[in-house]
Design an enzyme around this catalytic site. Structure first.
Site, PDB file in Angstrom:
ATOM      1  CD  GLU A  48       2.033   1.568   8.125  1.00 30.60           C
ATOM      2  OE1 GLU A  48       2.576   2.676   7.882  1.00 30.60           O
ATOM      3  OE2 GLU A  48       1.827   0.727   7.244  1.00 30.60           O
ATOM      4  CG  HIS A  81       6.183  -4.365  -5.312  1.00 33.76           C
ATOM      5  ND1 HIS A  81       7.266  -3.611  -5.688  1.00 33.76           N
ATOM      6  CD2 HIS A  81       5.454  -3.579  -4.475  1.00 33.76           C
ATOM      7  CE1 HIS A  81       7.200  -2.426  -5.111  1.00 33.76           C
ATOM      8  NE2 HIS A  81       6.109  -2.372  -4.368  1.00 33.76           N
ATOM      9  CD1 TRP A  89       6.228   9.570  -1.739  1.00 38.28           C
ATOM     10  CD2 TRP A  89       5.811   9.789   0.431  1.00 38.28           C
ATOM     11  NE1 TRP A  89       6.640   8.418  -1.133  1.00 38.28           N
ATOM     12  CE2 TRP A  89       6.400   8.520   0.204  1.00 38.28           C
ATOM     13  CE3 TRP A  89       5.481  10.137   1.742  1.00 38.28           C
ATOM     14  CZ2 TRP A  89       6.665   7.616   1.242  1.00 38.28           C
ATOM     15  CZ3 TRP A  89       5.735   9.232   2.768  1.00 38.28           C
ATOM     16  CH2 TRP A  89       6.312   7.991   2.518  1.00 38.28           C
ATOM     17  CD  GLN A 111       5.907   1.338  -6.571  1.00 35.52           C
ATOM     18  OE1 GLN A 111       5.515   1.673  -5.468  1.00 35.52           O
ATOM     19  NE2 GLN A 111       6.933   0.532  -6.741  1.00 35.52           N
ATOM     20  NE  ARG A 139      10.733   5.396  -0.222  1.00 35.67           N
ATOM     21  CZ  ARG A 139      10.752   5.501   1.117  1.00 35.67           C
ATOM     22  NH1 ARG A 139      11.858   5.296   1.790  1.00 35.67           N
ATOM     23  NH2 ARG A 139       9.645   5.795   1.782  1.00 35.67           N
ATOM     24  CG  ASP A 163       2.432   2.179   1.151  1.00 35.20           C
ATOM     25  OD1 ASP A 163       2.212   1.310   2.013  1.00 35.20           O
ATOM     26  OD2 ASP A 163       3.547   2.330   0.601  1.00 35.20           O
ATOM     27  CG  ASP A 176       7.175  -2.936   2.625  1.00 37.74           C
ATOM     28  OD1 ASP A 176       6.211  -3.008   1.849  1.00 37.74           O
ATOM     29  OD2 ASP A 176       7.631  -1.855   3.050  1.00 37.74           O
TER      30      ASP A 176
END
Ligand code: NAG
Ligand code: NAG
Ligand code: NAG
Ligand code: NAG
Ligand code: NAG
Length: 736
Positions: A431, A560, A326, A310, A323, A428, A495
């Site tokens: 929302e 994961h 992006w 990822q 993280r 991903d 998650d």
């Protein structure tokens, strides 16, 4: 008779009778009928009562209200005030054509609200269309409910499978951390950022439900709404804005209902064949690191079909953990030589998978390009809407802007991911969009919010399809809504917390898969081991392995590392974990022919791979309240162990079949609760004795015995062996 004032029926003429019978015949003899009762009207579909309007309990109320949404990190605190609400007791019925009824509800002639009922001819296209006066924005629709009725669906529901008795808001968002107010984890998460969630918070809500009275109902509105199933004699659906078109279908069994939903909403394609050949390992850290994990896993016999990296686009560090950066482009510093390695590994059957979402970090060059071209969703002052994603700031691609949609699809997904050689990715998010966002297509943010995940799925699907890679690439999504059925190719449960809690732990992924299946999406899987580790709680080896043995009986196995990889038990944490994992992956792979057919049948008939028991045992009343067991296709029943420290498990076997317990080969009659051994690695698995796959299932058990249990060897056998040797040595020396 005063109650019947205003109720009047216009009988169809003779020619219309012929038409009616044609429609009844082609729609499987299920058409809308409106029946006069002593105090109002009943609306039926075939023989199923859908709506009972009485003056004392009107089917429709209308009004106005004010809703305030507060968003932080994808968590929405929604507060609502009803400013006015008027019940409409009067009804006038006309029948302008044999296949159409028109019901006008009002209160003494005021607030005229029209409900049109149109019988379709395909079985799934019977529609109710409600239009309310333009100055109102709320509708309460009371559908008939009976005492013993059960209701399922509502998209992906993690806490309750039977929705009866509770109310479900339809608003895509973070599922929440803990999801059970009053418990430590939930309360801590609420203190942090209001992110604790509740029983109904979900990434994939959907205004679709299936009743045990064997009908389905699907609302086409994308606006916020609440499906309230808590009343004993009505399902009260509260809709914001225009209620619009509602679909109904009914059938003799749940299989046909599921097929109808598939016709209406679309179905998923089959998975790439390679997905069934092993496990996807979620690893990261750079080219040499991930290859080392691969070598380590293969050395312990793990069949690895893909490495999911990822962090292919780079990383940043925040207080939530590491993280991703992006900015969706290959980070050549982190992954030197990746392009060649992808080719090399593919030759040995190992693919590389990546990660993407619809947001771009302000610090990346893709953000700069998108911002300069106006491709982001705007705020009320017409500038790029910037959101804090947890110590970093992003814009959101406006997928309603055709130029932005094409750019993201072609220049980001196709060029940066597919052309690099990635065979899939996690798609991903989707929302986090607050209702005050301003979209290119002019549709208000509140109506775009739920729809956005389906658009996000469409962008991914088109990128794959237009590259000619459908059936070779798999992407998986957590956010969803009506429409995702037709675009997304795999879902995952999001998650989970790294524990055994019912609200947000291992168990919660079972009702999630089942309710999503009932809602028309039949492929799902989850992060092995769970994802969220916070407040000092970390993943144990046992939890990881219990997750794995459940994943064996889903269409796709993927691990994961979680949000804090270093603190949590990993599949690669020890050789014995890897060996245990390897055996479970073997069990999954040896079921390949069966699983592939299940996936095919999902694609052809919309039969979810993981199904509720009532799909095949609708005559057994006991199965309607089961939410932690499922049918894995028609022939296999799985009852995953979802508690810590247990080695036996109670299972309900549905009535009407003889069931064989896989691991002991013992047969049981259906219609009873049985208790079986369930040590780690032997999740309760039963198959129908009459299954044409019975010999395959028996082979699976024979070829995959439990490994010699390292723990009991050390704890039990080793001390005995040592003691015996010591005694021999003692006597040997004494006799010298
Ligand atoms: C539903 O009713 C609205 C308002 O009368 C109309 O614009 C729309 O076309 C109708 N839809 C269908 C499918 O009948
Ligand atoms: C939501 O907002 C209300 C009213 O402002 C507040 O009382 C409540 O604590 C909030 N809930 C969460 C979970 O933040
Ligand atoms: C599914 O998507 C295709 C391609 O966008 C579209 O043509 C079709 O109408 C969709 N079907 C449904 C049921 O939404
Ligand atoms: C709109 O976004 C810009 C940043 O892109 C920000 O400076 C401005 O304050 C925002 N306006 C509103 C009303 O939030
Ligand atoms: C798939 O569907 C066909 C047709 O209904 C059925 O004969 C077959 O048994 C199904 N396969 C599985 C594995 O469920």
């Amino acid at each position: 008779m005063a109650a019947l004032r205003g109720v009047y029926f216009q009988c169809p003429k003779f020619v219309h009778h012929v038409l009616i019978w044609t429609i009844l015949f082609t729609s499987g003899c299920r058409a809308f009928t409106v029946r006069q009762t002593s105090d109002g009207v009943d609306v039926l579909l075939g023989g199923t009562l859908l709506l009972r309007h009485e003056r004392a309990n009107p089917a429709i109320s209308v009004g106005t209200g004010t809703t305030v949404f507060r968003e932080l990190h994808g968590n929405f605190n929604i507060s609502d005030t009803v400013d006015s609400r008027v019940a409409l007791p009067d009804v006038a019925v006309t029948q302008p054509s044999p296949s159409e009824y028109r019901l006008v509800f009002s209160s003494g002639g005021n607030y005229q609200t029209e409900m049109r009922l149109m019988t379709g001819n395909k079985g799934y296209d019977h529609v109710m269309n409600i239009s309310i006066p333009g100055n109102l924005d709320r509708t309460w629709l009371r559908l008939y409910a009976d005492d013993g009725e059960h209701v399922y669906g509502g998209g992906e529901q993690f806490t309750y499978f039977d929705l009866r008795g509770r109310s479900f808001p339809i608003w895509t968002r973070e599922q929440g951390v803990g999801r059970q107010p009053g418990t430590f984890v939930t309360d801590e998460a609420n203190r942090r950022d209001g992110g604790g969630g509740d029983y109904h918070t979900t990434y994939w809500p959907q205004p679709t439900f299936v009743s045990s009275r064997r009908y389905f109902c699907h609302f086409t509105t994308t606006d916020y709404m609440i499906m309230d199933f808590s009343d004993t004699n009505a399902h009260v659906i509260q809709m914001w804005g225009s209620p619009g078109v509602i679909h109904f279908g009914s059938a003799a069994n749940f299989r046909e209902i599921s097929e109808q939903i598939g016709e209406l909403l679309g179905r998923q394609p089959e998975l790439p064949d390679w997905v069934h050949d092993g496990a996807i390992l979620g690893v990261q850290g750079g080219t040499s690191e991930v290859l080392r994990y691969l070598e380590q896993a293969e050395a312990q016999g793990v069949k690895v079909n893909a490495l999911w990296i990822q962090d292919w686009a780079g990383r940043i560090t925040t207080s939530f953990g590491r993280r991703l950066f992006w900015n969706w482009a290959w980070d050549e510093n982190q992954y030197p030589g990746l392009r060649q390695e992808i080719v090399r590994q593919k030759e040995r059957g190992v693919r590389f998978l990546g990660y993407i979402n619809p947001h771009l970090n302000k610090l990346g060059d893709l953000y700069t390009i998108a911002d300069s071209r106006g491709y982001f969703v705007k705020n009320s002052t017409g500038q790029t809407y910037i959101q804090d994603f947890g110590e970093f700031f992003c814009g959101t691609i406006d997928l309603t802007n055709p130029a932005a949609f094409q750019w993201y699809k072609n220049e980001v997904i196709v060029k940066n991911m597919i052309e690099l050689g990635l065979a899939g990715w996690m798609a991903d998010f989707g929302e986090y969009l607050p209702p005050d966002m301003v979209f290119h297509n002019g549709v208000p943010g509140r109506e775009m919010h739920n729809l956005y995940p389906a658009l996000w799925a469409k962008a991914n699907r088109e990128a794959v399809e237009e590259s000619g890679k459908l059936g070779e690439i798999v992407f998986w999504m957590r956010a969803g809504f009506s429409g995702s059925q037709n675009y997304s190719v795999m879902s995952w449960a999001g998650d989970q917390f790294v524990d055994y809690s019912l609200g947000d732990g291992l168990a919660s992924v079972i009702p999630a898969a089942l309710s999503l299946g009932v809602s028309g999406y039949g492929l799902s899987h989850f992060d092995i081991g769970g994802f969220t580790s916070l407040f000092g709680i970390t993943r144990t080896e046992e939890l990881l392995l219990r997750y794995t043995e459940m994943a064996v009986f889903t269409p796709m196995i993927r691990t994961h590392e979680g949000n804090r990889p270093a603190d949590n038990w990993q599949v690669y944490s020890s050789d014995s974990t890897l060996q245990h994992f390897a055996r479970l992956v073997d069990v999954h792979v040896s079921l390949k022919d069966y699983i592939r057919e299940l996936v095919q049948n999902n694609s052809r008939y919309n039969l979810p791979v993981q199904r509720p028991l009532f799909f095949h045992y609708q005559e057994d009343p006991a199965v309607y309240s089961i939410k932690y067991q499922y049918l894995f296709g028609p022939d296999v029943l799985v009852a995953p162990v979802y508690m810590e420290g247990v080695d036996s498990w109670q299972v309900y076997l549905p009535e009407g079949d003889t069931w064989v317990h896989l691991w002991s080969d013992r047969s049981y009659d259906g219609g009873q609760l049985v208790t079986v051994d369930a040590p780690l690695g032997q999740t309760p698995f039963f198959f129908r004795a009459a299954s044409r796959w019975a010999s395959l299932f028996r082979t699976v058990a024979r070829d995959n015995p439990l490994p010699v249990n390292g723990t009991s060897f050390h704890r039990i056998i080793l001390p005995y062996v040592t003691a015996i040797i010591a005694i021999f040595v003692f006597f040997w020396f004494r006799n010298q």
